[in-house]
Design a protein around this motif. Sequence first.
Motif, short mmCIF file in Angstrom:
data_model
loop_
_atom_site.label_atom_id
_atom_site.label_comp_id
_atom_site.label_asym_id
_atom_site.label_seq_id
_atom_site.Cartn_x
_atom_site.Cartn_y
_atom_site.Cartn_z
N PHE A 101 0.70 -1.16 -0.10
CA PHE A 101 0.08 -0.19 0.04
C PHE A 101 0.91 1.37 0.07
CE2 PHE A 101 -4.34 -0.73 0.75
CZ PHE A 101 -4.49 -2.17 0.70
N ILE A 102 1.99 1.16 -0.14
CA ILE A 102 3.20 2.24 0.04
C ILE A 102 2.72 3.40 -0.96
CG2 ILE A 102 5.46 2.89 -0.33
CD1 ILE A 102 4.85 1.83 2.41
N ASP A 103 2.24 3.05 -2.08
CA ASP A 103 2.10 3.87 -3.21
C ASP A 103 0.71 4.16 -3.36
OD1 ASP A 103 4.83 4.08 -3.76
OD2 ASP A 103 5.04 2.51 -4.78
N ARG A 104 -0.12 3.39 -2.56
CA ARG A 104 -1.81 3.81 -2.67
C ARG A 104 -1.98 5.26 -2.22
NH1 ARG A 104 -5.28 -0.52 -2.33
NH2 ARG A 104 -4.61 -2.29 -3.29
N PRO A 105 -3.13 5.77 -2.48
CA PRO A 105 -3.62 7.14 -1.88
C PRO A 105 -3.73 7.07 -0.52
CG PRO A 105 -5.24 6.20 -3.35
CD PRO A 105 -4.18 5.27 -3.65
#
Lengths: 301, 319
Positions: A101-105
């Motif tokens: 999820f690091i690059d998720r909003p």
Amino acid sequence: MLIGHPPRPAIAMTFDLVLNVAAAGILTGLVYGLMALGLSVIFGVTRIVNFAHGEMMTAAMYGAVLLFATVKLDPLLAAIPIGAALAVFGYALQSAVINPFIDRPEHSQFMLMVAVAIVLVNGLLMIFGPNAQNVMVGYAFDSYQLGPLLIDATRAYAGAAALLVAGLLFAFFRFARLGKAIRACADNQFGAAVVGLPVKRLYALTFALGSACLGVAGCLLVLMIDVSPPLGPAMTLLAFVIVIVGGLGSMTGALVGGVLIGLSEALAGLVVPPSAKSMVSFAILILVLLFRPQGLVGRRA
Amino acid sequence: MRARVLLSLLAVALVAAPFVVSGYLVSVLIVALYFAYVGQAWNIMMGFAGQLSLGHALYVGLGAYTAAALFVQSGVPPWLGLIAAIIVAMAFAAAIGFLAFRFGISGVYFALLTIAFAEFTRIGFDHFGWVGASAGLFLPVSQRSGSDLLALRGTPTMFYYVILALAAGAFALSRWLLTSRIGFYWMAIREDQDAAQALGIDTFRYKLAAVVVSAAMTSIAGVFFAFYYNNLFPEQIFSIGRSIEIILGPIIGGLGTLFGPVLGAFVLQLLAEALREGVSALGLEIPGLTQVFYGVCLLVVVMFLPNGVWPPIARRLRL
């Protein structure tokens, strides 16, 4: 001078009383600070806002209660295995669930952590039931006399232990190679990856470190307050209040914020009913958010 | 066209439901429609305008307490109380939105600010004697055979149609907003606030509008809650758990979509009810089980269907 089980001398609402309450508040605040330190370290490095923070600490508190009930392990010593257990949990959580999820909003990350929090706190409710539980150590009613101050032994040990663990964490980030590597990730994720640092592993390690702080903080807190599942969300909120007051991502800020909130809640307890104490913290939070959103210690991003 | 047909079928089914299903199922549907309604209201703020509120229970509570306290203390009829409730909620929302947006608070800080205001208010109401403080506020329940819509006193069937009308109204309003000028402004702000600002959109004003509209709608749900359940406790109505329950439906159904909040609320409530029934049929009572189920649903959806359940279904149905 250690006094064993004294009848509490009745203290009038005097300067002495205020001083005593303030001292107790500061010691509790140090434990709060350690808890918030975990949140701050995790956010500072991974930019993940751990909405399951208080829930994880409540789990640690139940761990301490269990260890005390089964093998009579003092929570001060239980802090070591429980801190380690939470570190393992934190490492697993970050690498299995959060890293993707690091690059998720941002809101997507929130929801993920909110989901983890809901599962944790209600899992605790299913296992341990809704009743409050506590740990009755042998020195629960001991206290130390320091001039006009009368300090609970439990609070004194907890405060000192919190300070010790926080100091270790500061030293780790300041001096250890691994600590420096993690700081590099925090400063610049891309740059750290370019120079060959295993960013995701370091993130997981950071989450483990933050969780370990939390495990220790939970063991210390169980000496002072009873544990029940609703404590989870309450503690998450408290940790947020503290890190925002201190400055999200700032380690010193978390400790300062913890002491400040511990102190102000204790002093507020003198003038408002105990159930209204946390209103003071929320008022401080709202004021800080509006007028100094970077926190008292933090820098402007 | 397909969407129209689907919507009409849904409408017919929901209107006919009380004649077909048992009283028990009607009560379950009331809860599902309630969450569809508040989910739709929350979705305007987060799904349309991109402002994450984790403290929406604040507006439910304010609405509920305003109308209920006026009713209990001064005998103000519920529909007048409703207007007062909306005004109070809008005033709070405007104040919070004004402070937050004027001081440039966004993202996680904004979400935390919404929690802080909700918690602050919860503790305040815990010590607010006029509305019963933590001991709760109780509405007198008069035994009636018929239904009195003007007094909001009546059978579950009446409440069912009230909440159905509200949910339908919220759906229609959302649909209209999505295609109106303000809806496009909101979506521009959601996607990229700086770009929206650069295009000349008054982001402060439209974000504030989103908060106020959403709060006004949510407070109506609060009035419904008060008169349907007849008892109010600050601990319950303002708690952060309530705020989370409000947002589950739209997130699981599909953020920013029209059908998402409805679908999410129905799927979640019906499954949760089935779970509760199943567990109690086994002779067990496990506190926290429903919430664990909610949490697992949320976790699975957030991890594997980040846009919610509705968008893939919509594609499959070619809507």
